[in-house]
Scaffold this active site. Structure first.
Site, PDB file in Angstrom:
ATOM      1  N   LYS A 116       1.626  23.708  -0.060  1.00 59.15           N
ATOM      2  CA  LYS A 116       0.905  24.308  -1.117  1.00 59.15           C
ATOM      3  C   LYS A 116       1.461  24.862  -2.223  1.00 59.15           C
ATOM      4  CE  LYS A 116      -2.594  25.578   2.453  1.00 59.15           C
ATOM      5  NZ  LYS A 116      -2.811  26.678   3.813  1.00 59.15           N
ATOM      6  N   GLN A 137      -2.165  32.574   5.854  1.00 57.22           N
ATOM      7  CA  GLN A 137      -2.113  31.385   6.564  1.00 57.22           C
ATOM      8  C   GLN A 137      -2.479  31.529   8.043  1.00 57.22           C
ATOM      9  OE1 GLN A 137      -1.471  28.023   5.301  1.00 57.22           O
ATOM     10  NE2 GLN A 137      -1.814  27.720   7.347  1.00 57.22           N
ATOM     11  N   ASP A 162      -9.755  30.393   0.024  1.00 55.13           N
ATOM     12  CA  ASP A 162      -9.961  29.892   1.379  1.00 55.13           C
ATOM     13  C   ASP A 162     -11.418  29.477   1.489  1.00 55.13           C
ATOM     14  OD1 ASP A 162      -7.802  28.331   2.385  1.00 55.13           O
ATOM     15  OD2 ASP A 162      -6.875  29.991   3.466  1.00 55.13           O
TER      16      ASP A 162
END
Ligand code: NAP
Length: 294
Positions: free
Chosen positions: A53, A97, A120
């Site tokens: 990322k 994460q 997200d």
């Protein structure tokens, strides 16, 4: 002939557009979009995803910040860290994460992120907006998948799509997108399957499009699909393999080699959905930035 739905090719094309947009912003004296990621502990797969990322942010000209915490961090401490980023005007998007250590409730963390920074798309507010077909942050994996289908001109209208797996980060939002009235990637008739689905193969054999996201290597066999099916393989599992330098290989959920000739199109693993997921995240970060600045 089978089409390989190449995530590298499709994501490069989309990233080019983002890169140009960012360079125009910077040329006008504006700061670039900024993505922050929280990583707790040192899970090998999570380390790889976060590094990727960061690399992709740099490629398109975004700023990125990685905040690392020891796995002993408490829920309260982590909530405080999320709150600091929520209040930081220089950061447009935040991801935590997953997976998190067992003592930390992931839903509590994702719901602590400001919905406007939830790139997200896991926040309850954004999930609700998605289910109402409203403009929102679409979770990065299903978002990347619909962009991949669009890149390769695969129409979903009127098709029977079977999504195997109903997680809130992949299967469930995927089923919502494909069954939505969106003319670019919706209007399919969708069956959402899970571990209690009876006679799964009978259902997958009827599918024009199959999205498989169960996390079981080679779960979808060649005899479970019909001739001409489009197969989207979301699964990525590290399987121990001594013939590989790093000691493992990455297997998808579909038996790619055996079903390849039977498919109209199929995604490889790696090199398919994973790269599109990162693209989805970049797109969402740009969207968060624009919502603030325009
Ligand atoms: P998850 O939360 O574990 O969900 C797995 C789903 O599969 C569940 O809904 C489960 O059903 C279903 N399932 C399990 N066994 C099944 C069976 N025998 N028959 C039918 N359904 C079954 O996993 P996830 O987070 O969605 O991820 C799935 C896979 O995709 C993993 O390999 C993950 O690493 C990968 N992934 C890849 C990306 C990417 O960017 N490529 C992104 C996210 C995830 P129940 O609900 O009934 O338990």
């Amino acid at each position: 002939m089978t089409t390989i739905l190449d995530g590298k090719v499709a994501s490069a094309a989309y990233k080019q557009v983002i890169t140009e947009e960012v360079s125009q912003l910077v040329a006008k004296g504006k700061r670039p979009p900024h993505l922050a990621a929280i990583l707790v502990g040192n899970d090998g797969a999570s380390e790889t995803y976060v590094a990727s990322k960061e690399k992709n942010c740099a490629q398109v000209g975004f700023n990125s910040t990685l905040l690392r915490f020891d796995e002993s961090i408490s829920e309260t401490q982590l909530l405080e860290e999320i709150d600091k980023i929520n209040k930081n005007d220089d950061i447009d998007g935040l991801i935590v994460q997953l997976p998190l250590p067992k003592h930390i409730n992931p839903d509590k963390m994702t719901d602590a992120i400001l919905p406007s920074k939830d790139v997200d798309g896991f926040h309850t507010f954004n999930a609700g907006q998605l289910s109402k077909n409203m403009d929102t942050f679409i979770p990065a994996t299903p978002y990347g998948i619909v962009k991949l289908l669009m890149h390769y001109g695969i129409s979903t209208k009127g098709k029977h799509a079977v999504v195997v797996g109903r997680s809130m980060i992949v299967g469930r939002p995927m089923s919502i997108l494909l069954s939505s009235s969106n003319s670019d990637y919706g209007n399919a008739t969708v069956t959402l399957a899970h571990r209690y689905t009876d006679n799964l193969a009978d259902i997958t054999k009827q599918a024009d499009i199959i999205v498989v996201a169960v996390g079981i290597p080679l779960f979808l066999k060649a005899d479970m699909i019909k001739e001409g099916a489009v197969v989207i393989d979301v699964g990525i599992t590290r399987v121990p393999d001594e013939t590989k330098k790093r000691g493992f290989r990455l297997d998808g959920d579909a038996d790619y080699d055996k079903m390849f000739d039977k498919c109209e199109a199929i995604t490889p693993v790696p090199g398919g959905v994973g790269l599109m997921t990162i693209l989805g995240l970049l797109d969402n970060t740009l969207k968060a930035y624009k919502a603030k600045h325009e």
